[in-house]
Each structure stands twice: as structure tokens, then as C-alpha cells.
Motif scaffolding. Structure first.
Motif, short mmCIF file in Angstrom:
data_model
loop_
_atom_site.label_atom_id
_atom_site.label_comp_id
_atom_site.label_asym_id
_atom_site.label_seq_id
_atom_site.Cartn_x
_atom_site.Cartn_y
_atom_site.Cartn_z
N GLY A 146 22.38 3.77 0.85
CA GLY A 146 21.53 4.71 -0.08
C GLY A 146 20.33 5.32 0.58
O GLY A 146 20.06 6.00 -0.14
N VAL A 147 19.74 5.02 1.18
CA VAL A 147 19.10 5.93 2.34
C VAL A 147 19.26 7.22 2.12
O VAL A 147 18.97 8.31 1.86
CB VAL A 147 17.74 5.49 2.89
N VAL A 148 20.34 6.98 3.09
CA VAL A 148 20.85 8.55 3.84
C VAL A 148 20.93 9.72 2.69
O VAL A 148 21.20 10.96 2.25
CB VAL A 148 22.46 8.65 4.38
N ILE A 149 22.26 8.85 1.05
CA ILE A 149 22.13 9.44 0.35
C ILE A 149 21.95 9.64 -0.63
O ILE A 149 21.25 11.37 -0.94
CB ILE A 149 23.73 8.82 -0.19
N GLY A 150 20.65 9.02 -0.45
CA GLY A 150 19.42 9.35 -1.73
C GLY A 150 18.71 10.79 -0.90
O GLY A 150 17.99 11.71 -1.34
N LEU A 151 18.60 10.84 0.43
CA LEU A 151 17.23 12.04 1.11
C LEU A 151 18.46 13.21 0.96
O LEU A 151 18.10 14.50 1.21
CB LEU A 151 17.33 11.05 2.88
N GLU A 152 20.10 13.27 1.44
CA GLU A 152 20.55 14.42 1.10
C GLU A 152 20.50 14.73 -0.22
O GLU A 152 20.76 16.02 -0.51
CB GLU A 152 22.47 13.98 1.43
N SER A 153 20.93 14.08 -1.43
CA SER A 153 20.52 14.55 -2.45
C SER A 153 19.22 14.78 -3.43
O SER A 153 19.20 16.24 -3.63
CB SER A 153 20.81 13.45 -3.36
N LEU A 154 18.57 14.31 -2.50
CA LEU A 154 17.04 15.42 -2.97
C LEU A 154 17.15 16.57 -2.01
O LEU A 154 16.13 17.19 -2.01
CB LEU A 154 16.27 14.33 -1.59
N GLY A 155 17.97 16.96 -0.81
CA GLY A 155 17.59 17.72 -0.55
C GLY A 155 18.15 18.49 1.10
O GLY A 155 17.87 19.68 1.70
N GLY A 176 11.94 20.81 -7.45
CA GLY A 176 12.17 21.88 -7.33
C GLY A 176 11.91 22.79 -8.38
O GLY A 176 10.62 23.48 -8.64
N ARG A 177 11.27 21.41 -9.83
CA ARG A 177 10.87 22.32 -10.61
C ARG A 177 9.14 22.34 -10.52
O ARG A 177 8.60 23.25 -10.69
CB ARG A 177 11.02 20.83 -11.86
N LYS A 178 8.59 21.81 -10.01
CA LYS A 178 7.63 21.72 -9.44
C LYS A 178 7.29 23.14 -8.46
O LYS A 178 5.85 24.21 -8.07
CB LYS A 178 6.58 20.41 -8.76
N GLY A 179 8.03 23.26 -7.50
CA GLY A 179 7.71 23.88 -6.24
C GLY A 179 8.29 25.19 -6.31
O GLY A 179 8.08 26.59 -5.57
N GLY A 180 9.14 25.29 -7.56
CA GLY A 180 9.58 26.75 -8.18
C GLY A 180 9.93 27.15 -6.56
O GLY A 180 10.96 27.29 -5.44
N ARG A 181 10.50 28.70 -6.41
CA ARG A 181 11.32 29.57 -5.33
C ARG A 181 10.51 29.59 -3.98
O ARG A 181 11.59 29.51 -3.03
CB ARG A 181 11.31 31.15 -6.30
N PRO A 182 9.71 29.67 -4.17
CA PRO A 182 8.59 29.32 -3.06
C PRO A 182 9.44 27.77 -1.99
O PRO A 182 9.17 28.11 -1.12
CB PRO A 182 7.12 29.41 -3.56
N GLY A 194 20.09 19.43 -6.60
CA GLY A 194 18.50 18.60 -7.70
C GLY A 194 17.69 19.35 -7.59
O GLY A 194 17.11 20.02 -8.96
N PRO A 195 17.25 20.15 -6.49
CA PRO A 195 16.82 20.90 -6.15
C PRO A 195 16.58 22.24 -7.06
O PRO A 195 14.92 22.78 -7.68
CB PRO A 195 15.99 21.32 -4.76
N LEU A 196 17.84 22.92 -7.08
CA LEU A 196 18.26 24.07 -7.87
C LEU A 196 18.07 24.07 -8.98
O LEU A 196 17.63 25.10 -9.26
CB LEU A 196 19.50 24.48 -7.11
N ALA A 197 18.93 22.59 -9.80
CA ALA A 197 19.07 22.86 -11.28
C ALA A 197 16.99 22.26 -11.52
O ALA A 197 16.76 23.35 -12.43
CB ALA A 197 19.06 21.10 -11.23
N GLY A 198 16.01 22.24 -10.86
CA GLY A 198 14.89 22.22 -10.81
C GLY A 198 14.21 23.31 -11.04
O GLY A 198 13.45 24.12 -11.61
N VAL A 199 14.91 24.20 -10.24
CA VAL A 199 14.04 25.19 -9.95
C VAL A 199 14.31 26.23 -10.89
O VAL A 199 13.10 27.20 -11.56
CB VAL A 199 14.57 25.95 -8.54
N LEU A 200 15.86 26.03 -11.44
CA LEU A 200 16.26 26.70 -12.52
C LEU A 200 15.81 26.45 -13.87
O LEU A 200 16.00 26.88 -14.91
CB LEU A 200 17.37 26.93 -12.20
N ARG A 201 15.18 25.32 -13.93
CA ARG A 201 14.40 24.98 -15.11
C ARG A 201 15.65 24.21 -16.21
O ARG A 201 15.66 24.91 -16.93
CB ARG A 201 14.09 26.05 -15.93
N MET A 202 16.59 23.68 -15.60
CA MET A 202 17.68 23.42 -16.64
C MET A 202 17.09 21.99 -17.46
O MET A 202 15.94 21.62 -16.71
CB MET A 202 18.96 22.71 -15.88
N PRO A 203 16.99 21.99 -18.31
CA PRO A 203 16.15 20.87 -19.01
C PRO A 203 16.73 19.50 -18.92
O PRO A 203 17.86 19.60 -18.75
CB PRO A 203 17.27 20.40 -20.67
#
Length: 202
Positions: free
Chosen positions: A3-12, A58-64, A111-120
């Protein structure tokens, strides 16, 4: 651990989540003290939670954020890889999050890219939960079932199953890297001026 390995991978974070999941399901099929239901639940939870945290970051950090990740992990977050992931999101939307579970590169980006692109968030959440269940739970169920059916064979050659899982994971990464390289070659370089048209001769 799964669970931890997959969670960290999904985290980016680029980790071999798929290899760990497949290997663990194979081991569970041969060891009665490893509960496949708990294994599948942990893998699913890690995938969903990791992607959700990645979305928030991703939503908080944006493209930077992508630029910083590209500096640290150029092979995974380079301009070519980001461009390919963005094209997938623009074309498929929330389906990119769902099907991205089954592609190593998109699984890291989703996950991060969906946040950066502001997906609902509600769209992301639906695709994230369904994708996590189908990918993590489905992979565990299929690999475990195959392992049980072939238990007699695996008891003698269990290392071959693990080796096969590793080879499949490496092959998928090489294929994706090759595709990303070709995509980068097709993209014009940043800052490269447009070709100046040559006037026709009188």
C-alpha cells in the motif's frame, strides 16, 4: 508495504508499484499467511489515497511543481513526458485518470497533473476510485487466481513467475520511454523560432 509503495507512486514518486503488486499477489497465492483480500484492499487504498494527495499537491503547487520535479527526475518528469501526459488529459479528461492506472508513466502523473490542470475534484475522485479498484483490486485477483491454479508449477519454479513480472515491468517502462522520446523529437524545441518562409522567385 504494498500500500505504501503504490501510494507513493500514485503521489508522483517514480517507484515500481506494478512490479511490487504483481510479485506480492504471486507470493500470496503460495503462502496461506498472506490474505489476498487484505492485500487487494491495501493496494486499492494506497492507489486512491496516493492519487488524492498528489492531486492536492498539484493543485496547490501548479506548474512550478512540475518544473521542480523535472529537475529532480528528468527521466520521468521531463518536458517530453509532461507534454505527452498533458495531451492525454486534454483528449480524454477524467478517462485519462482511470486508464492512466494501467500505464506506468500516467500512473505517476495522473494525480499531480490533474491538480495542476484544475480538473474538477468530483470528476477526479470518481475516476480515481474506480481506477484504483479496477487496477489494484483486479490485478491482485487475476494474478492470485492464476497463481493458485498453477500452484504446483509455481512451487517448483516460483522464481520464474517473479522474474517474468520484473521483465514485464521493465519492458513496459522501456516502451513508454521510447514513445516519450519519439514524442519529444516531434515537438519543436522551446524557444526555437518558426522557419522564415523563402519568397518565390519571380
Amino acid at each position: 508495504m504494498v500500500g505504501v509503495v503504490i501510494g507513493l507512486e500514485s503521489l508522483g514518486i517514480p517507484l515500481p508499484g506494478e512490479i511490487v503488486l504483481v510479485s506480492s499477489a504471486l507470493l500470496a497465492s503460495q503462502h496461506g499467511d498472506i490474505n489476498p483480500y487484505i492485500l487487494g484492499a491495501c493496494a486499492t487504498a494506497g492507489a486512491i489515497i496516493g492519487d488524492s494527495i498528489g492531486y492536492a499537491i498539484g493543485r496547490k503547487g501548479g506548474r512550478p511543481l512540475l518544473a521542480r520535479l523535472g529537475a529532480k527526475f528528468p527521466k520521468h518528469f521531463g518536458e517530453a513526458q509532461i507534454a505527452m501526459a498533458e495531451r492525454s488529459f486534454q483528449k480524454w479528461g477524467m478517462w485519462a485518470v482511470f486508464f492512466g492506472r494501467f500505464v506506468a508513466l500516467l500512473r505517476i502523473f495522473a494525480g499531480p497533473l490533474a491538480g495542476v490542470l484544475r480538473m474538477p475534484y468530483w470528476k477526479f475522485l470518481i475516476a480515481n476510485v474506480l481506477g484504483g479498484i479496477v487496477w489494484a483490486g483486479g490485478t491482485t485477483a487475476v494474478v492470485y487466481s492464476v497463481g493458485v491454479v498453477a500452484e504446483a508449477w509455481l512451487k517448483r519454479f516460483s522464481w520464474l513467475g517473479l522474474l517474468l513480472a520484473v521483465l514485464i515491468g521493465i519492458a513496459s517502462m522501456l516502451i513508454l520511454r521510447n514513445r516519450a522520446k519519439k514524442a519529444a523529437e516531434r515537438e519543436p524545441s522551446a524557444g526555437e523560432p518558426d522557419p522564415v518562409p523563402v519568397p518565390a522567385a519571380d
